[in-house]
Motif scaffolding. Structure first.
Motif, PDB file in Angstrom:
ATOM      1  N   LYS A  50       0.870  -1.171   0.000  1.00 37.86           N
ATOM      2  CA  LYS A  50       0.000   0.000   0.000  1.00 37.86           C
ATOM      3  C   LYS A  50       0.911   1.227   0.000  1.00 37.86           C
ATOM      4  CE  LYS A  50      -3.963  -2.178   0.389  1.00 37.86           C
ATOM      5  NZ  LYS A  50      -5.056  -2.068  -0.609  1.00 37.86           N
ATOM      6  N   ILE A  51       0.884   1.989  -1.071  1.00 35.07           N
ATOM      7  CA  ILE A  51       1.836   3.080  -1.277  1.00 35.07           C
ATOM      8  C   ILE A  51       1.085   4.392  -1.425  1.00 35.07           C
ATOM      9  CG2 ILE A  51       3.715   3.938  -2.725  1.00 35.07           C
ATOM     10  CD1 ILE A  51       4.229   1.056  -3.590  1.00 35.07           C
ATOM     11  N   VAL A  52       1.451   5.350  -0.592  1.00 36.74           N
ATOM     12  CA  VAL A  52       0.959   6.731  -0.725  1.00 36.74           C
ATOM     13  C   VAL A  52       2.155   7.553  -1.191  1.00 36.74           C
ATOM     14  CG1 VAL A  52      -0.199   8.653   0.409  1.00 36.74           C
ATOM     15  CG2 VAL A  52      -0.648   6.310   1.169  1.00 36.74           C
ATOM     16  N   PRO A  53       2.302   7.789  -2.482  1.00 32.83           N
ATOM     17  CA  PRO A  53       3.535   8.406  -2.983  1.00 32.83           C
ATOM     18  C   PRO A  53       3.702   9.868  -2.579  1.00 32.83           C
ATOM     19  CG  PRO A  53       2.304   7.294  -4.730  1.00 32.83           C
ATOM     20  CD  PRO A  53       1.396   7.407  -3.564  1.00 32.83           C
ATOM     21  N   MET A  54       2.600  10.543  -2.269  1.00 35.53           N
ATOM     22  CA  MET A  54       2.701  11.970  -1.968  1.00 35.53           C
ATOM     23  C   MET A  54       1.665  12.309  -0.899  1.00 35.53           C
ATOM     24  SD  MET A  54       3.054  14.983  -4.818  1.00 35.53           S
ATOM     25  CE  MET A  54       4.465  14.184  -5.570  1.00 35.53           C
ATOM     26  N   LEU A  55       2.115  12.447   0.335  1.00 32.61           N
ATOM     27  CA  LEU A  55       1.202  12.716   1.442  1.00 32.61           C
ATOM     28  C   LEU A  55       0.684  14.147   1.436  1.00 32.61           C
ATOM     29  CD1 LEU A  55       2.879  10.850   4.432  1.00 32.61           C
ATOM     30  CD2 LEU A  55       0.594  10.454   3.549  1.00 32.61           C
ATOM     31  N   ASN A  56       1.416  15.073   0.862  1.00 35.97           N
ATOM     32  CA  ASN A  56       1.025  16.481   0.887  1.00 35.97           C
ATOM     33  C   ASN A  56       1.031  17.048  -0.526  1.00 35.97           C
ATOM     34  OD1 ASN A  56       0.450  19.096   1.606  1.00 35.97           O
ATOM     35  ND2 ASN A  56       2.478  19.538   2.420  1.00 35.97           N
ATOM     36  N   PRO A  57       0.051  16.678  -1.348  1.00 34.16           N
ATOM     37  CA  PRO A  57       0.046  17.168  -2.743  1.00 34.16           C
ATOM     38  C   PRO A  57      -0.013  18.685  -2.847  1.00 34.16           C
ATOM     39  CG  PRO A  57      -1.449  15.305  -2.486  1.00 34.16           C
ATOM     40  CD  PRO A  57      -1.030  15.706  -1.110  1.00 34.16           C
ATOM     41  N   ASP A  58      -0.835  19.326  -2.027  1.00 39.69           N
ATOM     42  CA  ASP A  58      -0.956  20.787  -2.115  1.00 39.69           C
ATOM     43  C   ASP A  58       0.375  21.478  -1.844  1.00 39.69           C
ATOM     44  OD1 ASP A  58      -4.352  21.166  -0.791  1.00 39.69           O
ATOM     45  OD2 ASP A  58      -3.601  20.547  -2.738  1.00 39.69           O
ATOM     46  N   GLY A  59       1.096  20.993  -0.847  1.00 38.83           N
ATOM     47  CA  GLY A  59       2.390  21.606  -0.546  1.00 38.83           C
ATOM     48  C   GLY A  59       3.372  21.426  -1.678  1.00 38.83           C
ATOM     49  N   VAL A  60       3.377  20.262  -2.312  1.00 38.73           N
ATOM     50  CA  VAL A  60       4.291  20.017  -3.422  1.00 38.73           C
ATOM     51  C   VAL A  60       3.915  20.883  -4.620  1.00 38.73           C
ATOM     52  CG1 VAL A  60       5.132  18.263  -5.026  1.00 38.73           C
ATOM     53  CG2 VAL A  60       4.797  17.702  -2.614  1.00 38.73           C
ATOM     54  N   ILE A  61       2.637  21.009  -4.900  1.00 33.54           N
ATOM     55  CA  ILE A  61       2.190  21.783  -6.056  1.00 33.54           C
ATOM     56  C   ILE A  61       2.555  23.247  -5.904  1.00 33.54           C
ATOM     57  CG2 ILE A  61       0.138  22.615  -7.281  1.00 33.54           C
ATOM     58  CD1 ILE A  61      -1.140  19.876  -6.609  1.00 33.54           C
ATOM     59  N   ASN A  62       2.311  23.787  -4.719  1.00 32.33           N
ATOM     60  CA  ASN A  62       2.525  25.217  -4.512  1.00 32.33           C
ATOM     61  C   ASN A  62       3.971  25.554  -4.119  1.00 32.33           C
ATOM     62  OD1 ASN A  62      -0.328  26.122  -4.820  1.00 32.33           O
ATOM     63  ND2 ASN A  62      -0.633  24.787  -3.067  1.00 32.33           N
ATOM     64  N   GLY A  63       4.825  24.539  -4.024  1.00 29.47           N
ATOM     65  CA  GLY A  63       6.214  24.803  -3.683  1.00 29.47           C
ATOM     66  C   GLY A  63       6.413  25.185  -2.238  1.00 29.47           C
ATOM     67  N   LYS A  64       5.448  24.837  -1.378  1.00 31.43           N
ATOM     68  CA  LYS A  64       5.510  25.202   0.026  1.00 31.43           C
ATOM     69  C   LYS A  64       4.955  24.059   0.854  1.00 31.43           C
ATOM     70  CE  LYS A  64       4.414  29.384  -1.996  1.00 31.43           C
ATOM     71  NZ  LYS A  64       4.407  28.588  -3.155  1.00 31.43           N
ATOM     72  N   LEU A  65       5.205  24.140   2.143  1.00 31.95           N
ATOM     73  CA  LEU A  65       4.858  23.016   3.010  1.00 31.95           C
ATOM     74  C   LEU A  65       3.390  22.973   3.373  1.00 31.95           C
ATOM     75  CD1 LEU A  65       5.680  20.670   4.850  1.00 31.95           C
ATOM     76  CD2 LEU A  65       6.208  22.321   6.616  1.00 31.95           C
ATOM     77  N   GLU A  66       2.758  24.110   3.491  1.00 32.68           N
ATOM     78  CA  GLU A  66       1.406  24.231   4.041  1.00 32.68           C
ATOM     79  C   GLU A  66       1.457  24.054   5.566  1.00 32.68           C
ATOM     80  OE1 GLU A  66      -1.139  25.099   2.257  1.00 32.68           O
ATOM     81  OE2 GLU A  66      -0.559  24.625   0.224  1.00 32.68           O
ATOM     82  N   PRO A  67       0.548  24.702   6.310  1.00 29.10           N
ATOM     83  CA  PRO A  67       0.588  24.643   7.784  1.00 29.10           C
ATOM     84  C   PRO A  67       0.009  23.358   8.339  1.00 29.10           C
ATOM     85  CG  PRO A  67      -1.193  26.045   7.048  1.00 29.10           C
ATOM     86  CD  PRO A  67      -0.455  25.637   5.810  1.00 29.10           C
ATOM     87  N   ARG A  68       0.632  22.239   8.020  1.00 27.79           N
ATOM     88  CA  ARG A  68       0.106  20.951   8.466  1.00 27.79           C
ATOM     89  C   ARG A  68       0.283  20.756   9.956  1.00 27.79           C
ATOM     90  NH1 ARG A  68       4.305  17.287   9.146  1.00 27.79           N
ATOM     91  NH2 ARG A  68       6.322  18.050   8.424  1.00 27.79           N
ATOM     92  N   HIS A  69       1.244  21.475  10.591  1.00 28.35           N
ATOM     93  CA  HIS A  69       1.505  21.270  12.011  1.00 28.35           C
ATOM     94  C   HIS A  69       0.302  21.653  12.871  1.00 28.35           C
ATOM     95  CE1 HIS A  69       5.691  20.380  11.280  1.00 28.35           C
ATOM     96  NE2 HIS A  69       5.767  21.436  10.522  1.00 28.35           N
ATOM     97  N   ARG A  70      -0.599  22.458  12.312  1.00 26.56           N
ATOM     98  CA  ARG A  70      -1.763  22.879  13.080  1.00 26.56           C
ATOM     99  C   ARG A  70      -3.001  22.065  12.712  1.00 26.56           C
ATOM    100  NH1 ARG A  70      -1.335  27.302  16.009  1.00 26.56           N
ATOM    101  NH2 ARG A  70       0.586  28.471  15.857  1.00 26.56           N
TER     102      ARG A  70
END
Length: 892
Positions: A814-834
């Motif tokens: 079971k492979i999830v190749p990209m856990l944070n697609p939005d962050g990868v697309i926008n070139g930023k991490l996104e505030p996932r810590h919150r």
């Protein structure tokens, strides 16, 4: 006349106590001296207890001795004891109360009506030697009332160089305590000491050096720093340093110049001291003198402290941005767009602290990742109970298609609905063979010279509008130049990119992602760093303050200014920048010199922090001209770029000539702290990543990135091509949507395993009881290397390799190749810590923890570093390791 050479017998010199000296006495000589002392004593003091050691007897006698001869004998014996051997003897004497005994003897001798310097001088020398190793000497001196006594002796002997030097050595060791330094400052000790720091002279050099060291020690107190600034001592110190620099032509007094630099260093530890140095143009003075030191071999020891002093005094400059927060914002569910500012400061400054607190609050069982392979059957734990009712687990059934698939009509069944556009593209790909014109493309390049505007207008569009008109341009481009990128199709990539949703609404594709690229042709060694490259770059940065009239400071690209966002001919004399494409990150570019640019990265969405990843386009360059790029708002305390890592570069001209490669590039690479600061006043510093690039072609279109980019569209394109390439009779491959991100993109879930041999019950039972291996990757765009590892893993698992076949038959992947697609697309991490994004990892974890179908044993292996994780079930059977994009099975 006093000797003009530097006296190496200074008692506080570190080498004095550590280097052994010739053994000048023996045990018999020590006993003989003690016997002579006891016989000659007129009034014998009370000795220590019979069980006391010889050292304790000496110290007790020293405190109670009433005649000069007795004290001199004891001081000579102690000096001989401490002059030989290592620091161990000094520390032993300190543990036996040696410092207190010397301080008491000093106070008693100095307070007499006529101080006897025959005793005081050796006593001061010995106290300086012992106090240099005693961390509590300052507090002990205050308790014994010895601080002001020594200061009084210094006042009385200002004209006597030998006595003054001895007092200065003692005051220096006393100032190891800040309270002692403040006590001296309150009693005008700074004035007395500074008077002894004379301009260049050939006399009393030892006293001048001791005065500079004592003045430096006294400046450890901020109150003394403010006093020194108020009395103008900082400007006088700079004049003294300049005078010694200009007149010390024979280089015999370098230690005095170094001591004056350390005085300025201590003064620059406070803001008032730094302001005082800048106010008298101290940076220019230090810059000029340091340039002279670079030309003379004997002055190398002065260069480093001078550079650090200039860096410390360089005034802080806010980043040239309208705001610290990201250029993009995204409305979060049940939270206004502007509400993030209320806790912005807490978010930006507590990322590391939060991680430490989480590590402390973590249970001990979860900390040890080395004991995840149990070999003792008795230690295996039973399957954990589900953490939610069984009736709720039905919602996860669709994520396990291999468990309820009947495998009756596998060739025609598909659980992923492909769009008609994608199918037509893939069919066209099978009928249309791309020709590789690598040899014939080079002559036509010069005849059909391309421009940046042409590529953005015709070749890079990814929107649905106008795709029919663009397809012919893409076909002509492919027909003319050809491409041979495995598992990549530019047409499919462009069609897939149209479905990718971004906050900025990207409508342009980066050429390396659209065209594709080949892996490196050979291993890439770490770059060798030339000596003193950081020193050179710091000097160039300091020239901005010293010669501001030489700076251009012209903004050539700005995400906050629409007129400066397009790569056009607005600035014909400068490079042109662009980053409004998928995974791109460059917020602002400023031309500071003719071939030097300051680059500012964009912060995470809804944040003002986490700046490290960069990916941007540059064009309009001249060939064979070195361009310096400074990324000035990096946040990490150090970087692998200081140890040989290089950025990567992609040239469109080279790609069209048949060499579509990302190449490691850059020279004079270093990473160091700069003088920029956030506009909001946060205290965290910024760092500069600087590198020099020499482009091979005139007016080329090139891309620079932190690491080989791997976009979300690249992943989706690769999964579509991979699913079409596998044999459905052997490989069970399913590409599903695990969840949707807040930005409206799909978080992919891939299931890979071996198809059962038949529909017999035992074969289906063996399939449904295979343990699951869960692989996840890619939370931040800067973790693109994790995506490349997982790309190789996917291709290997779908291959015909015997190891891959055995892995498919043993496990369900079971492979999830990209856990944070939005962050990868926008070139930023996104505030996932919150918790502001839907975490695919939580959904993934809940799914296979609660289905109960895999015999999960509560074990997890984390491939830490670069965002790769490997979670496996039934870890008692075998282990899964990721290495260079492949999976290897190892027996536990």
């Amino acid at each position: 006349m006093e000797d003009t050479r530097e006296d190496s017998s200074e008692p506080d010199a570190p080498a004095q106590a550590s280097q052994p000296q010739p053994w000048t006495f023996s045990k018999s000589s020590l006993i003989r001296k003690l016997r002579q002392h006891l016989i000659s004593s007129r009034s014998r003091p009370v000795m220590a207890a019979p069980s006391s050691s010889g050292l304790e007897v000496l110290l007790g006698t020293l405190q109670n001795a009433g005649d000069m001869e007795s004290m001199l004998n004891i001081l000579n014996v102690l000096d001989e004891l401490l002059s030989a051997g290592t620091d161990r003897r000094i520390h032993h004497m300190i543990s036996k109360g040696g410092s207190e005994a010397l301080l008491t003897a000093l106070v008693n001798s100095a307070r007499s009506f006529t101080p006897n310097y025959t005793i005081l001088l050796p006593l001061l020398h010995l106290l300086a030697k012992v106090g240099h190793r005693d961390r509590q000497i300052g507090l002990k001196a205050q308790k014994a009332d010895a601080v002001l006594v020594v200061l009084g002796l210094l006042r009385q002997n200002v004209e006597n160089a030998r006595r003054a030097a001895a007092c200065l050595w003692v005051l220096r060791v006393f100032c190891s305590s800040v309270t002692t330094a403040e006590l001296l400052g309150k009693n005008r000790g700074l004035d007395v000491v500074f008077r002894l720091m004379s301009p260049h002279t050939t006399k009393h050099l030892r006293t001048v050096k001791a005065a500079a060291d004592a003045f430096t020690a006294m400046l450890c107190s901020k109150m003394n720093c403010r006093t020194a600034v108020a009395k103008g001592y900082i400007a006088d110190l700079l004049k003294l340093y300049e005078d010694w620099h200009n007149n010390d032509t024979n280089l015999k007094n370098v230690p005095i110049r170094r001591a004056l630099l350390y005085c300025l260093h201590l003064a620059a530890s406070s803001s008032v001291g730094r302001d005082a140095i800048v106010a008298v143009d101290g940076i220019s003075l230090l810059f000029q003198t340091t340039q002279t030191c670079l030309t003379m071999k004997g002055l190398e020891s002065l260069v480093e402290p001078a550079i650090q002093l200039m860096r410390k005094c360089n005034p802080k400059i806010p980043l040239p941005l309208t705001s610290d927060r990201s250029a993009y914002s995204f409305p979060l569910p049940s939270r206004p767009v502007d509400d993030w500012e209320a806790d912005l400061e807490l978010y930006d400054g507590s990322s590391e602290d939060d991680s430490e607190e989480d590590a402390e609050n973590e249970e001990p069982d979860n900390r040890d990742y080395e004991d995840d392979l149990e070999t003792d059957v008795n230690k295996l734990r039973p399957r954990p109970e589900p953490d939610r009712p069984l009736e709720q687990l039905g919602q996860y059934v669709h994520l396990c298609p291999e468990l309820h698939h009947d495998f009756q009509d596998l060739d025609s069944s598909s659980e992923v609905d492909e769009s008609s556009d994608d199918d037509s593209i893939l069919e066209g790909e099978s009928n249309y063979k791309l020709n590789d014109h690598r040899n014939s493309a080079s002559p036509s390049i010069r005849e059909n010279h391309f421009k940046t505007n042409d590529f953005h207008k015709h070749y890079f569009g990814c929107s649905r509008k106008g795709q029919e008109g663009q397809s012919s341009m893409v076909d002509r481009l492919l027909e003319k130049y050809g491409t041979s990128i495995p598992n990549h199709d530019p047409r499919l990539y462009a069609a897939t990119a149209a479905d990718t949703k971004s906050i900025a609404g990207y409508s342009i594709l980066a050429f390396p992602d659209f065209w594709g690229h080949l892996p490196p042709q050979e291993q890439e060694p770490m770059a060798k760093r030339p000596p003193h490259v950081q020193r050179k770059k710091v000097f160039e940065d300091l020239k901005r303050v010293i010669c501001p009239e030489d700076m251009i400071n012209k903004v050539v690209f700005d995400m906050d200014e629409p007129s400066l966002q397009c790569p056009s001919d607005v600035c014909p004399s400068s490079l042109r920048f662009f980053s409004k494409f998928e995974s791109g990150n460059l917020r602002k570019a400023i031309q500071v010199r003719s071939h030097e640019y300051d680059l500012i990265l964009n912060a995470d969405v809804n944040s003002s922090a986490h700046c490290q990843w960069f990916y941007f386009e540059v064009s309009g360059m001249m060939a064979n001209v070195p361009y310096r790029f400074n990324i000035i708002n990096c946040e990490k305390g150090n970087s692998q770029c200081n140890y040989g890592m290089q950025p990567v570069l992609y040239s469109v001209r080279e790609a069209l000539e048949g060499r579509p490669h990302w190449l490691r590039t850059g020279s004079e690479i270093c990473y160091y702290r700069n003088n920029f600061c956030p506009r909001r006043g946060q205290k965290h510093p910024f760092y500069t990543l600087t590198f020099t690039v020499t482009f091979r072609h005139e007016d080329d279109v090139c891309y620079l990135a932190y690491h080989y980019p791997y976009t979300y569209t690249t992943l989706q394109t690769h999964l579509k091509m991979l699913e079409k390439s596998v044999d459905p009779r052997k490989v069970f491959f399913r590409h599903q949507n695990l969840c949707d991100t807040l930005g409206g993109n799909s978080c992919s879930l891939v299931t890979i395993t071996a198809c059962p041999t038949s529909r017999a019950w035992k074969h289906l039972h063996q399939l449904r009881n295979r343990p699951c291996v869960v692989l996840t990757a890619r939370v931040h765009p800067g973790e693109s290397n994790a995506s490349w590892v997982l790309k190789g893993t996917l291709e290997f698992l779908c291959s015909d390799d015997p190891v891959a076949e055995s892995l498919r038959e043993a496990y369900i992947f079971k492979i999830v190749p990209m856990l944070n697609p939005d962050g990868v697309i926008n070139g930023k991490l996104e505030p996932r810590h919150r918790g502001q994004l839907l975490s695919a990892s939580q959904v993934c974890w809940s799914t296979w923890r609660n289905t109960g179908q895999t015999g999960y044993s509560g074990k997890a292996v984390h491939m830490e570093g670069h965002g790769v994780q490997c979670c496996h079930a039934n870890g008692n059977d075998s282990a899964i390791w990721l290495q260079r994009g492949q999976i290897h099975a190892l027996e536990a």
